[in-house]
Scaffold this active site. Sequence first.
Site, mmCIF file in Angstrom:
data_model
loop_
_atom_site.group_PDB
_atom_site.id
_atom_site.type_symbol
_atom_site.label_atom_id
_atom_site.label_comp_id
_atom_site.label_asym_id
_atom_site.label_seq_id
_atom_site.Cartn_x
_atom_site.Cartn_y
_atom_site.Cartn_z
ATOM 1 N N THR A 183 0.827 -1.217 0.000
ATOM 2 C CA THR A 183 0.000 0.000 0.000
ATOM 3 C C THR A 183 0.854 1.257 0.000
ATOM 4 O O THR A 183 2.000 1.235 0.477
ATOM 5 C CB THR A 183 -0.904 -0.019 1.257
ATOM 6 O OG1 THR A 183 -1.537 1.248 1.382
ATOM 7 C CG2 THR A 183 -0.118 -0.272 2.527
ATOM 8 N N TYR A 216 -2.062 -0.560 11.007
ATOM 9 C CA TYR A 216 -2.183 -1.250 9.709
ATOM 10 C C TYR A 216 -0.966 -0.950 8.836
ATOM 11 O O TYR A 216 -0.310 -1.868 8.326
ATOM 12 C CB TYR A 216 -3.468 -0.822 8.993
ATOM 13 C CG TYR A 216 -3.461 -1.140 7.503
ATOM 14 C CD1 TYR A 216 -3.560 -2.454 7.053
ATOM 15 C CD2 TYR A 216 -3.335 -0.123 6.547
ATOM 16 C CE1 TYR A 216 -3.541 -2.751 5.691
ATOM 17 C CE2 TYR A 216 -3.319 -0.410 5.185
ATOM 18 C CZ TYR A 216 -3.420 -1.728 4.763
ATOM 19 O OH TYR A 216 -3.380 -2.025 3.411
ATOM 20 N N GLU A 256 0.228 3.570 1.967
ATOM 21 C CA GLU A 256 0.201 4.071 3.347
ATOM 22 C C GLU A 256 1.535 3.868 4.066
ATOM 23 O O GLU A 256 1.787 4.504 5.084
ATOM 24 C CB GLU A 256 -0.914 3.387 4.150
ATOM 25 C CG GLU A 256 -2.276 3.651 3.562
ATOM 26 C CD GLU A 256 -3.424 3.460 4.533
ATOM 27 O OE1 GLU A 256 -3.184 3.297 5.740
ATOM 28 O OE2 GLU A 256 -4.571 3.482 4.084
ATOM 29 N N LYS A 296 2.020 -3.363 7.296
ATOM 30 C CA LYS A 296 2.311 -3.513 5.858
ATOM 31 C C LYS A 296 3.763 -3.121 5.571
ATOM 32 O O LYS A 296 4.434 -3.734 4.737
ATOM 33 C CB LYS A 296 1.357 -2.664 5.019
ATOM 34 C CG LYS A 296 -0.089 -3.121 5.029
ATOM 35 C CD LYS A 296 -0.316 -4.523 4.456
ATOM 36 C CE LYS A 296 -0.229 -4.559 2.957
ATOM 37 N NZ LYS A 296 -0.618 -5.904 2.417
HETATM 38 P P1 NAD Z 1 -9.941 -7.474 1.874
HETATM 39 O O1 NAD Z 1 -9.972 -7.273 3.351
HETATM 40 O O2 NAD Z 1 -11.151 -7.237 1.064
HETATM 41 O O3 NAD Z 1 -9.458 -8.980 1.561
HETATM 42 C C1 NAD Z 1 -8.438 -9.618 2.284
HETATM 43 C C2 NAD Z 1 -8.574 -11.128 2.035
HETATM 44 O O4 NAD Z 1 -7.475 -11.790 2.685
HETATM 45 C C3 NAD Z 1 -9.857 -11.722 2.608
HETATM 46 O O5 NAD Z 1 -10.453 -12.580 1.659
HETATM 47 C C4 NAD Z 1 -9.387 -12.497 3.838
HETATM 48 O O6 NAD Z 1 -10.198 -13.608 4.142
HETATM 49 C C5 NAD Z 1 -7.990 -12.912 3.414
HETATM 50 N N1 NAD Z 1 -7.067 -13.146 4.534
HETATM 51 C C6 NAD Z 1 -6.845 -12.326 5.597
HETATM 52 N N2 NAD Z 1 -5.907 -12.869 6.397
HETATM 53 C C7 NAD Z 1 -5.532 -14.039 5.825
HETATM 54 C C8 NAD Z 1 -4.592 -15.045 6.169
HETATM 55 N N3 NAD Z 1 -3.853 -14.960 7.275
HETATM 56 N N4 NAD Z 1 -4.447 -16.111 5.333
HETATM 57 C C9 NAD Z 1 -5.195 -16.218 4.212
HETATM 58 N N5 NAD Z 1 -6.101 -15.294 3.849
HETATM 59 C C10 NAD Z 1 -6.267 -14.224 4.642
HETATM 60 O O7 NAD Z 1 -8.724 -6.603 1.375
HETATM 61 P P2 NAD Z 1 -8.454 -5.912 -0.053
HETATM 62 O O8 NAD Z 1 -8.967 -4.532 0.004
HETATM 63 O O9 NAD Z 1 -8.873 -6.832 -1.122
HETATM 64 O O10 NAD Z 1 -6.862 -5.823 0.012
HETATM 65 C C11 NAD Z 1 -6.039 -6.857 -0.545
HETATM 66 C C12 NAD Z 1 -4.584 -6.482 -0.347
HETATM 67 O O11 NAD Z 1 -4.328 -5.222 -0.969
HETATM 68 C C13 NAD Z 1 -4.174 -6.299 1.122
HETATM 69 O O12 NAD Z 1 -2.872 -6.812 1.255
HETATM 70 C C14 NAD Z 1 -4.175 -4.795 1.328
HETATM 71 O O13 NAD Z 1 -3.254 -4.423 2.327
HETATM 72 C C15 NAD Z 1 -3.748 -4.317 -0.031
HETATM 73 N N6 NAD Z 1 -4.202 -2.975 -0.414
HETATM 74 C C16 NAD Z 1 -5.543 -2.669 -0.434
HETATM 75 C C17 NAD Z 1 -5.960 -1.409 -0.867
HETATM 76 C C18 NAD Z 1 -7.414 -1.019 -0.925
HETATM 77 O O14 NAD Z 1 -7.697 0.135 -1.250
HETATM 78 N N7 NAD Z 1 -8.350 -1.903 -0.678
HETATM 79 C C19 NAD Z 1 -5.002 -0.467 -1.260
HETATM 80 C C20 NAD Z 1 -3.649 -0.793 -1.164
HETATM 81 C C21 NAD Z 1 -3.268 -2.069 -0.780
HETATM 82 O O1 DAU Z 2 -4.197 3.937 0.507
HETATM 83 C C1 DAU Z 2 -4.368 2.545 0.410
HETATM 84 C C2 DAU Z 2 -5.217 2.053 1.563
HETATM 85 O O2 DAU Z 2 -6.541 2.512 1.299
HETATM 86 C C3 DAU Z 2 -5.204 0.543 1.735
HETATM 87 O O3 DAU Z 2 -3.915 0.124 2.073
HETATM 88 C C4 DAU Z 2 -6.198 0.086 2.808
HETATM 89 O O4 DAU Z 2 -6.253 -1.333 2.840
HETATM 90 C C5 DAU Z 2 -7.556 0.636 2.456
HETATM 91 O O5 DAU Z 2 -8.475 0.327 3.498
HETATM 92 C C6 DAU Z 2 -7.503 2.165 2.260
HETATM 93 O O6 DAU Z 2 -7.210 2.849 3.519
HETATM 94 P P1 DAU Z 2 -7.970 4.201 3.930
HETATM 95 O O7 DAU Z 2 -7.886 4.343 5.381
HETATM 96 O O8 DAU Z 2 -7.538 5.334 3.076
HETATM 97 O O9 DAU Z 2 -9.460 3.773 3.446
HETATM 98 P P2 DAU Z 2 -10.903 3.983 4.103
HETATM 99 O O10 DAU Z 2 -11.884 3.570 3.052
HETATM 100 O O11 DAU Z 2 -11.007 3.366 5.450
HETATM 101 O O12 DAU Z 2 -10.978 5.561 4.273
HETATM 102 C C7 DAU Z 2 -10.808 6.431 3.172
HETATM 103 C C8 DAU Z 2 -10.854 7.854 3.709
HETATM 104 O O13 DAU Z 2 -12.181 8.140 4.171
HETATM 105 C C9 DAU Z 2 -9.944 8.099 4.895
HETATM 106 O O14 DAU Z 2 -9.409 9.416 4.822
HETATM 107 C C10 DAU Z 2 -10.870 7.994 6.106
HETATM 108 C C11 DAU Z 2 -12.185 8.487 5.557
HETATM 109 N N1 DAU Z 2 -13.385 7.872 6.164
HETATM 110 C C12 DAU Z 2 -13.464 6.512 6.204
HETATM 111 C C13 DAU Z 2 -14.554 5.887 6.770
HETATM 112 C C14 DAU Z 2 -14.634 4.371 6.840
HETATM 113 C C15 DAU Z 2 -14.430 8.661 6.621
HETATM 114 O O15 DAU Z 2 -14.374 9.915 6.550
HETATM 115 N N2 DAU Z 2 -15.520 8.043 7.162
HETATM 116 C C16 DAU Z 2 -15.623 6.701 7.275
HETATM 117 O O16 DAU Z 2 -16.646 6.217 7.832
#
Ligand code: NAD
Ligand code: DAU
Length: 361
Positions: A141, A167, A143, A171
Amino acid sequence: MPKKRPEGKLYLVTGGAGFIGSCFVLDCLARKQAAVLNLDKLTYSGNLQNLAAVMDDPRHIFATGDIGDTALVDELLENYAPEAIINFAAESHVDRSIVDPTPFVDANVAGLCSFLGATLRWWRKLPAGQAATFRFLHISTDEVFGSLGPTDPAFTEKTPYAPNSPYSASKAASDHFVRAFHETYGLPTLITNCSNNYGPRQFPEKLIPLVLLNALSGRDIPIYGKGDNVRDWLHVEDHCAAINLTLERGTPGESYNIGGRSERRNLEVIEAICALLDKVRPDPQGHYARLIRHVQDRPGHDRRYAIDCGKIEHELGWKPAHDFTRGLAETVDWYLNNPDWLAAVQSGAYRNWVEKNYHNR
Ligand code: NAD
Ligand code: DAU
């Protein structure tokens, strides 16, 4: 789980029942790029409904389990001998990590480290040709780089790590272990650091689906602090395309930043969702924006993320294809057209989380 490996190329995808992992799996199978062995623990955010379209596909093998379960991982690697591993598995939500960091250390640090160890032992026994082309791609990420001021230049691959939440600290630690396995043991690893993903099948603890869900149910839309924090929004399909290119063309030991070139203030995003809903699902009680409430800020809330994705654009030829305005409208449509998916993810556990995170905020 069948013991026999399907013909042709096979990837081991972890976390493939989550939001981004399922998009990658569906896309990989649709394009007949490789068969998929999908290892997922099915935590609260893992959802087999995300994979409904491929559960009967013989090129998709699903294994329920933890990446930190060495005996299981050893068996899977021996039986299936993947050409690549793509590691999506992680605890992924910042707010949950603030409530309790421990599961983040368990999955993202200790689990990942065991997983790397098992992979290394198996990889060392491969014939030289196979060992040379094998790849371990770790999804990380933006982050890990910390927080930017309004006019700071965007994060590059050389920006020093400065994680601020439990978090992002977990990471960052995972990235360091991946890097160390390359530098110390020569494991052919790659890391991608991407910005906020959006699109279908995202668990509604994250901003965009949470806003949609609350608006549709007439509940308050919680915005942390002033709502002027900035995120760079990346469509999940663009992210998966970048992952594929990194697998095919990336240099082992390198990391690649992936961003959507779509920086937006949170308030802008929320207002855009409300305006879209006003058009396609008007509420007789008035504009959805009436539900927006400013609530207590997230502790340690990163002000701004911005990604410089020049390296992956120039070296690997990737560019985001989705325009955020259109991508957001399509995303809203997806959730509106999939009410069963939305209803199913709101289990008791989801409602407990919402109560815990937003009560008294
Ligand atoms: P998500 O929470 O939707 O999915 C995570 C998945 O991993 C789930 O299916 C969960 O069951 C599985 N999991 C968790 N722990 C596990 C373990 N110990 N062994 C096997 N499976 C496990 O998350 P996402 O949003 O799809 O994110 C996927 C990856 O991308 C993560 O590594 C996250 O840090 C990274 N990432 C996400 C975002 C975002 O915006 N969503 C952005 C940057 C990076
Ligand atoms: O930047 C990449 C990351 O983006 C990933 O690594 C994380 O897995 C993913 O969850 C996401 O993190 P954020 O903290 O940026 O995402 P989130 O959707 O939780 O929040 C987005 C922004 O919105 C953040 O500034 C917090 C704000 N927020 C979030 C929630 C859930 C609100 O204002 N209200 C809310 O209820």
